[in-house]
Design a protein around this motif. Structure first.
Motif, short mmCIF file in Angstrom:
data_model
loop_
_atom_site.label_atom_id
_atom_site.label_comp_id
_atom_site.label_asym_id
_atom_site.label_seq_id
_atom_site.Cartn_x
_atom_site.Cartn_y
_atom_site.Cartn_z
N ASN A 110 25.76 33.96 -12.42
CA ASN A 110 26.68 33.93 -13.56
C ASN A 110 26.66 35.20 -14.40
O ASN A 110 26.79 35.13 -15.62
N LEU B 62 29.44 35.43 -7.88
CA LEU B 62 30.17 34.17 -7.73
C LEU B 62 29.30 33.09 -7.12
O LEU B 62 29.43 31.91 -7.42
N SER B 63 28.43 33.50 -6.19
CA SER B 63 27.48 32.57 -5.56
C SER B 63 26.38 33.44 -4.97
O SER B 63 26.48 34.66 -5.01
N PRO C 224 35.25 22.27 -19.91
CA PRO C 224 34.03 21.61 -20.38
C PRO C 224 32.86 22.58 -20.50
O PRO C 224 31.82 22.24 -21.06
N TYR C 225 33.01 23.80 -20.00
CA TYR C 225 31.91 24.75 -20.05
C TYR C 225 31.67 25.20 -21.50
O TYR C 225 32.62 25.36 -22.27
N LYS D 295 28.62 37.60 -19.20
CA LYS D 295 28.51 36.38 -18.40
C LYS D 295 29.85 36.07 -17.74
O LYS D 295 30.90 36.45 -18.25
N VAL E 8 31.58 32.75 -15.11
CA VAL E 8 31.35 31.55 -14.31
C VAL E 8 32.65 31.09 -13.65
O VAL E 8 33.74 31.40 -14.12
N THR E 9 32.50 30.37 -12.57
CA THR E 9 33.64 29.68 -11.99
C THR E 9 33.55 28.25 -12.47
O THR E 9 32.52 27.61 -12.31
N THR E 10 34.62 27.76 -13.09
CA THR E 10 34.50 26.42 -13.66
C THR E 10 35.85 25.72 -13.72
O THR E 10 36.88 26.26 -13.33
N VAL E 11 35.78 24.48 -14.20
CA VAL E 11 36.98 23.67 -14.35
C VAL E 11 37.76 24.17 -15.56
O VAL E 11 37.18 24.44 -16.61
N LYS F 179 41.94 20.98 -15.49
CA LYS F 179 42.11 20.32 -14.18
C LYS F 179 42.34 21.29 -13.04
O LYS F 179 42.48 20.89 -11.89
N SER G 95 40.94 25.27 -11.47
CA SER G 95 39.69 26.01 -11.54
C SER G 95 40.00 27.47 -11.80
O SER G 95 40.99 28.00 -11.32
#
Ligand SMILES: [Zn+2]
Lengths: 211, 130
Positions: free
Chosen positions: A76, A91-92, A149-150, A161, A163-166, A169, A171
């Motif tokens: 992240n 990303l990962s 929600p992050y 920072k 992040v990949t997140t919601v 609804k 991404s």
């Protein structure tokens, strides 16, 4: 030298090209300009996006040599060059997103391939598949709080920072390259939806769309 | 709203970002041509359904998109640990009942089946399939 076939996805000459938000701008235009707005939205269209996959140690060496940026190995995190125009994001554990000014990506891909030689890795040019939206203004964080929600509190989400997140609804890749602004890397197919969501979420604070 | 710790992102993330993918630690028979139909059938179709500790495969679908394992209690839904692919669980039905014994608690594991991992589940499956 690698034996991978490469091609430049950017056409030569100057045919007209449309960003992922072209349809939204065409169909809905931009909201009327307000005197004071809590949120400023802008599309950074036509940037070069590359997905880099492979082992961190191998990629780090090549990325430092070619781009002059140390590969962000911590989860992240996001690293930028001095100009702030080129960035690499974790990303990962074996995947990074490189974003550079539009037009640089093909040459960059070639130089990375050259530096990586026969190592086990992959580079994919995804420039056409996604776009970057920037969100600025004192109410930008409020808009994000409604959408994801992050935790976007500065303590939980410092500069540097990503992040990949919601997001509403869908991404997105959400990142904070600077103190003032947030960036959303949005997939082309979600772009119109996210754009409309952002306009709606930001309406109560007043929103300016820069073009 | 509840959060799951992703061992690859190294932080807690919203449940919405994850998907469960069933029982973990299922081993493919090494030589499918040589194993019995029963072994192959077990591998393909039969899964444990324990009351108690269960090791599960999950994926951080809207995040790093990596698969990882969760040890979860199917009665309380409590997540006891999460761990990376290729690692072994540190919390099992056995380790929990031993902890209870040490603490002088009457073992509550009487009615619990143990987890999806072998070889315990093998023994269970054999017992159940008469
Ligand atoms: Zn993750």
């Amino acid at each position: 030298m690698s034996d991978v076939k490469e091609f430049d996805t950017r056409p030569t000459g100057s045919p007209s090209s449309e960003s992922p938000l072209a349809w939204s701008f065409h169909r809905r235009g931009t909201p009327p300009r307000e005197a004071s707005a809590g949120v400023t939205l802008r599309e950074k269209a036509f940037l070069g996006h590359l997905i880099l996959r492979g082992g961190a140690i191998v990629l780090d060496e090549a990325v430092r040599e070619v781009l002059g940026i140390t590969l962000p190995a911590r989860p992240n995190t996001l690293a930028l060059d001095n100009s702030g125009e080129r960035s690499i994001q974790w990303l990962s554990p074996d995947e990074w997103l490189v974003i550079v000014p539009g037009g640089e990506e093909f040459a960059l891909e070639g130089r990375l391939r050259k530096a990586l030689g026969q190592a086990h890795y992959s580079i994919v040019n995804v420039s056409g598949g996604q776009t970057v939206l920037t969100l600025r203004g004192e109410k930008a964080r409020e808009v994000l709080m409604k959408s994801t929600p992050y935790d976007v509190h500065p303590q939980a989400f410092p500069v540097g920072k990503g992040v990949t997140t919601v997001f509403a609804k869908a991404s997105v890749v959400l990142r904070r390259p600077t103190e003032e602004g947030w960036e959303l890397v949005v997939r082309r197919s979600f772009a119109d939806y996210c754009y409309r969501w952002l306009l709606d979420a930001a309406a109560e604070y007043g929103v300016i769309v820069e073009r | 709203m509840f959060h799951i710790y992703c061992p690859y992102c190294e932080e807690h993330r919203e449940e919405e970002e994850f998907h469960p993918k069933g029982q973990a630690h299922i081993q493919r028979p090494e030589d499918p041509e040589a194993c019995s139909d029963e072994t192959w059938g077990d591998y393909l179709f039969f899964r444990d359904n324990p009351r108690g500790v269960h090791h599960e495969l999950w994926v951080h679908a809207v995040g790093c998109r990596k698969f990882f394992n969760i040890t979860r209690h199917t009665v309380s839904y409590e997540i006891l640990e999460t761990y990376k692919m290729g690692e072994q669980p540190s919390v099992t039905a056995k380790s929990l009942s031993e902890k209870d014994k040490q603490a002088g608690v009457q073992a509550a594991s009487g009615g619990w089946q143990t987890v999806g991992a072998r070889p315990e589940s093998d023994a269970l499956n054999k017992g159940a399939r008469v």
